[in-house]
Design an enzyme around this catalytic site. Structure first.
Site, short mmCIF file in Angstrom:
data_model
loop_
_atom_site.label_atom_id
_atom_site.label_comp_id
_atom_site.label_asym_id
_atom_site.label_seq_id
_atom_site.Cartn_x
_atom_site.Cartn_y
_atom_site.Cartn_z
N HIS A 3 -7.51 -13.95 -35.06
CA HIS A 3 -8.26 -13.31 -33.98
C HIS A 3 -8.91 -12.02 -34.46
O HIS A 3 -8.27 -11.22 -35.17
CB HIS A 3 -7.33 -12.98 -32.81
CG HIS A 3 -6.84 -14.18 -32.07
ND1 HIS A 3 -7.60 -14.84 -31.12
CD2 HIS A 3 -5.66 -14.86 -32.15
CE1 HIS A 3 -6.90 -15.87 -30.65
NE2 HIS A 3 -5.73 -15.90 -31.26
N GLU A 30 -14.95 -15.01 -24.70
CA GLU A 30 -13.71 -14.51 -24.09
C GLU A 30 -13.72 -12.99 -23.94
O GLU A 30 -13.10 -12.44 -23.02
CB GLU A 30 -12.52 -14.96 -24.94
CG GLU A 30 -12.25 -16.46 -24.85
CD GLU A 30 -11.42 -16.99 -26.01
OE1 GLU A 30 -11.19 -18.21 -26.05
OE2 GLU A 30 -11.03 -16.19 -26.90
#
Length: 306
Positions: free
Chosen positions: A60, A77
């Site tokens: 991430h 997101e």
């Protein structure tokens, strides 16, 4: 009825852990998203070790990153965070991300979908004071939320490419939002040997429930026959116990006690055993109670994990 089969490469789009991708791909096909998420939860929390969690975290980007290498899914997101950021809050987020990673050794992880920068910053600062073991479990829970969202995207893309698949999926919204459908018992535990810095394997664990004549096991109550054994297990190489009770949607409210045979595990230690008593209230019967033990020869501590 449509079913979905995924390759390891498909699953790696949802989670950066190679072992998780292999396990979930091997578990397919899935009848619907509900089935896929239940399987994913069982694998993530019961089969993936800390190394696998950290591998997933490393995939991430930091929240607020504008690097060209950030995936399209990550950009979408984090879109609310980027949209609500000012130059000042974005720099503050960058600074706090660095502080967090220096303390914990992994990127600050949060399911950012729909969350603005002020909310994310507040959560980052709140979690920064946590102990590393507590923060690791919170991050794992946040990773699972991200996996659920991405599995939903994966299923949607499969539907779009499969004309024989139904136009709408039988998705249980409580599942995708992190609801109470279980893939593990309501009460779980693990043991860390903080003197050695490793999981404590081979420790016997008992779970009991209070069934005594008094309503609850008070400090002044000397009655010892009120505890009824629910289940027993021994911790594995990851320090996790096996099932101490059945997998049920709702746990019976009341007082529970988890006891650890620390004397057998560490005969030269100070504590012959450790017992942790906690309460499940009537409004918590759908919750999960993870009650770990952090053990050393002359001290121990615990907390409610996830």
């Amino acid at each position: 009825m449509a079913s979905f089969s995924w390759t390891e490469e498909d699953v790696l789009r949802c989670c950066g852990s190679k072992r998780f991708a292999k396990e979930l791909a091997s578990a397919s096909p899935f009848s619907d998203l509900h089935h896929a998420i239940q399987s994913a939860r069982g694998i993530w929390f019961n089969k993936i070790d800390v190394a696998g969690w950290l591998e997933a975290f490393a995939a991430h980007p930091p929240i607020g990153s504008i690097s060209p290498s950030v995936s399209q899914w990550s950009k979408e997101e984090q879109s609310a965070a980027i949209a609500t950021a000012t130059d000042t809050t974005l720099q503050e987020l960058v600074d706090w991300n660095i502080r967090y990673q220096e303390k914990f050794g992994f990127v600050f992880l949060i399911c950012a979908s729909g969350r603005g920068t002020p909310e994310i910053l507040a959560e980052l600062k709140k979690r920064y004071v946590n102990r590393p073991i507590v923060e690791l479990e919170i991050a794992a829970q946040e990773e699972m939320k991200i996996i659920e969202l991405r599995l939903a995207r994966l299923v949607k893309s499969d539907v779009g490419s499969n004309s024989s698949a139904p136009s709408s999926l039988p998705v249980n919204s409580s599942i995708t939002a992190g609801g109470s459908s279980r893939t593990r018992p309501p009460i779980t535990t693990h043991v860390l040997d903080i003197a050695r810095g490793s999981p404590a394997s081979g420790m016997d664990v008992h779970l009991e429930m209070w069934k005594g004549t008094s309503q609850q096991p008070l400090f002044s109550n000397r009655e010892s026959t009120g505890w009824v054994l629910v289940g027993s297990s021994t911790t594995n190489t990851d320090g996790r116990s096996g099932q101490l009770m059945g997998i049920v949607d709702h746990i019976t409210p009341g007082f529970y006690r988890i006891s650890f045979d620390t004397g057998k595990y560490a005969p030269s230690g100070f504590f012959p055993y450790v017992s942790i008593v906690f309460q499940v209230r009537k409004n918590q019967t759908g919750d999960h109670f993870h009650v770990p033990l952090l053990h050393a020869p002359f001290s121990f501590s615990t907390y409610r994990g996830s």
